[in-house]
Design an enzyme around this catalytic site. Structure first.
Site, PDB file in Angstrom:
ATOM      1  N   ARG A  15       0.325   0.617  -3.231  1.00 44.75           N
ATOM      2  CA  ARG A  15       1.267  -1.012  -4.301  1.00 44.75           C
ATOM      3  C   ARG A  15       1.897  -0.258  -5.497  1.00 44.75           C
ATOM      4  NH1 ARG A  15      -0.078  -3.631  -1.135  1.00 44.75           N
ATOM      5  NH2 ARG A  15      -1.952  -4.987  -0.826  1.00 44.75           N
ATOM      6  N   GLU A  54      12.832  -2.969 -12.276  1.00 41.01           N
ATOM      7  CA  GLU A  54      13.302  -1.709 -12.949  1.00 41.01           C
ATOM      8  C   GLU A  54      13.659  -0.623 -12.304  1.00 41.01           C
ATOM      9  OE1 GLU A  54      10.288  -0.956 -15.835  1.00 41.01           O
ATOM     10  OE2 GLU A  54       9.474  -0.885 -14.164  1.00 41.01           O
ATOM     11  N   HIS A  98       8.662  -3.462   1.345  1.00 40.73           N
ATOM     12  CA  HIS A  98       7.284  -3.856   2.005  1.00 40.73           C
ATOM     13  C   HIS A  98       7.105  -4.264   3.086  1.00 40.73           C
ATOM     14  CE1 HIS A  98       2.676  -5.908   1.181  1.00 40.73           C
ATOM     15  NE2 HIS A  98       3.166  -4.684   1.551  1.00 40.73           N
TER      16      HIS A  98
HETATM   17  N1  LIG Z   1       3.004  -0.731   2.319  1.00 40.52           N
HETATM   18  C1  LIG Z   1       2.360  -1.407   2.912  1.00 40.52           C
HETATM   19  O1  LIG Z   1       2.687  -2.542   3.956  1.00 40.52           O
HETATM   20  C2  LIG Z   1       0.726  -1.286   3.476  1.00 40.52           C
HETATM   21  C3  LIG Z   1       0.358  -2.083   4.564  1.00 40.52           C
HETATM   22  C4  LIG Z   1      -1.187  -2.157   4.651  1.00 40.52           C
HETATM   23  C5  LIG Z   1      -2.013  -1.382   3.425  1.00 40.52           C
HETATM   24  N2  LIG Z   1      -1.221  -1.363   2.359  1.00 40.52           N
HETATM   25  C6  LIG Z   1      -1.750  -0.571   1.158  1.00 40.52           C
HETATM   26  O2  LIG Z   1      -2.669   0.841   1.388  1.00 40.52           O
HETATM   27  C7  LIG Z   1      -4.133   0.717   0.733  1.00 40.52           C
HETATM   28  C8  LIG Z   1      -4.407   1.758   1.571  1.00 40.52           C
HETATM   29  O3  LIG Z   1      -4.545   0.803   3.168  1.00 40.52           O
HETATM   30  P1  LIG Z   1      -6.029   1.840   4.573  1.00 40.52           P
HETATM   31  O4  LIG Z   1      -5.637   0.650   4.988  1.00 40.52           O
HETATM   32  O5  LIG Z   1      -5.614   2.900   4.267  1.00 40.52           O
HETATM   33  O6  LIG Z   1      -6.881   1.361   3.377  1.00 40.52           O
HETATM   34  P2  LIG Z   1      -8.549   1.604   3.972  1.00 40.52           P
HETATM   35  O7  LIG Z   1      -9.958   1.683   2.734  1.00 40.52           O
HETATM   36  O8  LIG Z   1      -8.634   2.144   5.290  1.00 40.52           O
HETATM   37  O9  LIG Z   1      -8.364   2.681   2.806  1.00 40.52           O
HETATM   38  C9  LIG Z   1      -8.352   3.244   1.572  1.00 40.52           C
HETATM   39  C10 LIG Z   1      -8.937   4.457   0.665  1.00 40.52           C
HETATM   40  O10 LIG Z   1      -9.150   4.757  -0.548  1.00 40.52           O
HETATM   41  C11 LIG Z   1     -10.250   5.647  -0.962  1.00 40.52           C
HETATM   42  N3  LIG Z   1     -10.066   5.378  -2.324  1.00 40.52           N
HETATM   43  C12 LIG Z   1     -10.931   4.229  -2.910  1.00 40.52           C
HETATM   44  N4  LIG Z   1     -10.472   4.618  -5.050  1.00 40.52           N
HETATM   45  C13 LIG Z   1     -10.239   5.903  -5.338  1.00 40.52           C
HETATM   46  C14 LIG Z   1     -10.074   6.383  -4.830  1.00 40.52           C
HETATM   47  N5  LIG Z   1     -10.017   6.262  -6.502  1.00 40.52           N
HETATM   48  N6  LIG Z   1      -9.581   7.576  -5.183  1.00 40.52           N
HETATM   49  C15 LIG Z   1      -9.326   7.875  -4.868  1.00 40.52           C
HETATM   50  N7  LIG Z   1      -9.412   7.511  -2.733  1.00 40.52           N
HETATM   51  C16 LIG Z   1      -9.573   6.533  -3.419  1.00 40.52           C
HETATM   52  C17 LIG Z   1     -11.098   5.329  -0.167  1.00 40.52           C
HETATM   53  O11 LIG Z   1     -12.602   5.460  -0.754  1.00 40.52           O
HETATM   54  C18 LIG Z   1     -10.509   4.434   1.260  1.00 40.52           C
HETATM   55  O12 LIG Z   1     -11.336   5.751   1.832  1.00 40.52           O
HETATM   56  C19 LIG Z   1      -4.442  -0.318   0.428  1.00 40.52           C
HETATM   57  O13 LIG Z   1      -5.010  -0.997  -0.025  1.00 40.52           O
HETATM   58  C20 LIG Z   1      -2.848  -1.338   0.940  1.00 40.52           C
HETATM   59  O14 LIG Z   1      -2.799  -1.896  -1.104  1.00 40.52           O
HETATM   60  C21 LIG Z   1       0.062  -0.847   2.275  1.00 40.52           C
END
Ligand SMILES: NC(=O)c1ccc[n+]([C@@H]2O[C@H](COP(=O)([O-])OP(=O)(O)OC[C@H]3O[C@@H](n4cnc5c(N)ncnc54)[C@H](O)[C@@H]3O)[C@@H](O)[C@H]2O)c1
Length: 394
Positions: free
Chosen positions: A229, A258, A270
């Protein structure tokens, strides 16, 4: 028949998983039971009175007002992991792109003219000599569905991998290679990484994970990859760290004005999760989740209510979203027994100020069941009530 309203072109093949009890985007339905969405911003949308569930075909749910949904008893789901492979491939692409500056090399090659282009290429290619990722160190912040995959595959590409995730789930922890070194202190990860990639949700704790202080803890010449994000990075601090030579390149999947056309910044629009396979996987998972919730009341992969799964064996099930207050379970049980109904099974789980209750009733008298349903509807501590008839019982 349940009604589902979709936003953002949800994959049609995936939607077939809803089955025969669902109508999708029916013209005459202004009061759907469920939404299936991708990035539609729901912050300024009035929820229809019938709305019981929202499934986000994707991982992040910042486009949904979760607190408002919870207060109205609307269960919000996401599809964890369904697009993780797509994002992982985009992140690995970014690692390789950053190591060799392929984009600038390609842009330069396209500027060449004349019969001696091969000669010009040989003379000019020195400016794009890069380095290899093999043997370099990658720090992965967040070892969930995406981060774990990135960590494992970066190991396979010969990188040293450091992983930081204080809240890693047991399931994911099992899937992470034992060669990925788990780090307890982010400072240690920053001090040792040539590349840092972040895969955490945006929360008050994770906002501006990258800031003046954390940039100052990093190795000079680090590459930062952010496919999670935009708000995880303080852009002012980022520009300063680029100027100070700390950051070699910043590659992100999130553009703000920016960030565009800035030296050493590469913005993708994205597209991390935008593959045909991921869109299909997300639509299938979202549809199955909504179908299961509407037909059985079970909750799996909700971001605002606890997971509850229980095989429906009784003639009727009532599901309740209730305030999480003392004695509520006793109050529910009393309401059932006052009508002379026998409880087959009751599960109550809470999350924050609210709880979800599955109440399986060993009673086939429809009138009694409807009286109980009405009693719950009139109770101010109960936010929403659903009655599910077990059609599989003879
Ligand atoms: N670019 C894209 O198109 C796209 C697509 C999917 C997801 N995403 C982003 O990627 C993020 C991760 O996706 P995911 O499927 O792996 O989610 P997920 O829920 O499987 O994994 C997130 C991980 O972050 C960890 N976490 C939470 N807070 C933390 C902290 N303060 N420090 C360290 N680790 C922490 C959690 O324990 C979890 O293991 C999503 O939240 C989303 O914002 C982006």
């Amino acid at each position: 028949m349940f009604n589902v309203k979709t936003y953002n072109n949800i994959n049609k093949v995936g939607l077939q998983e809803l089955g025969d009890n669902f109508q999708v985007d029916a013209k005459d339905s202004e009061n759907p039971d469920a939404f299936i969405i991708r990035s539609q911003n729901l912050h300024n949308v009035d929820f229809p009175a019938n709305l019981k569930a929202i499934a986000r075909a994707g991982a992040g749910t910042n486009n949904i007002p979760i607190d408002k949904a919870t207060e109205k008893g609307i269960v919000v789901f996401n599809t964890p992991g369904a697009n993780a492979n797509a994002v992982k491939e985009a992140v690995l692409t970014s690692l390789l792109l950053a190591s060799r500056d392929y984009l600038s090399a390609n842009a330069w090659a396209n500027t060449l003219r004349g019969e001696d282009v091969p000669k010009q290429i040989e003379a000019g290619k020195f400016q794009f000599a890069g380095s290899e990722i093999y043997g370099k160190t990658l720090g992965v912040i967040g070892l969930g569905a995406i981060g774990a995959r990135v960590a494992n595959d970066a190991r396979r590409l010969g990188m040293n991998v450091l992983g930081y995730d204080p809240y890693v789930s047991i399931d994911t922890a099992w899937s992470i290679s034992s060669h990925v070194k788990r780090i307890k202190d982010l400072k240690e990860l920053f001090a040792n990484s040539d590349f840092v990639t972040i895969h955490v949700p945006l929360t008050v704790d994770t906002k501006h994970t990258f800031n003046n202080e954390t940039f100052s803890q990093m190795k000079k010449g680090v590459t930062i990859i952010n496919f999670a994000r935009v708000e995880l990075v303080d852009n002012e601090a980022l520009f300063k760290a680029i100027e100070d030579g700390i950051i070699k390149r910043y590659i992100t999947d999130f553009g703000t004005e920016e960030l565009l056309n800035k030296d050493k910044v590469t913005v993708f629009p994205h597209i991390g999760g935008s593959t045909a396979e991921a869109e299909l996987n997300c639509a299938i998972m979202a549809s199955r989740t909504i179908r299961n919730f509407m037909e059985t009341g079970e909750i799996k992969n909700s971001v605002n209510f606890p997971n509850i799964q229980q095989l429906l064996d009784a003639p009727y099930r009532i599901t309740l979203i209730n305030k999480n207050i003392p004695n509520i379970v006793a109050k529910i049980s009393t309401a059932v027994s006052e009508l002379g109904i026998n409880i087959d099974n009751i599960i109550n789980r809470s999350k924050g100020d609210y709880a979800y209750t599955l109440l399986d009733l060993d009673e086939s008298d429809r009138v009694k069941i409807e009286n109980l349903y009405k009693a719950f509807k009139d109770d101010k501590d109960i936010i929403s009530v659903r009655l599910i008839e077990n059609k599989n019982l003879g």
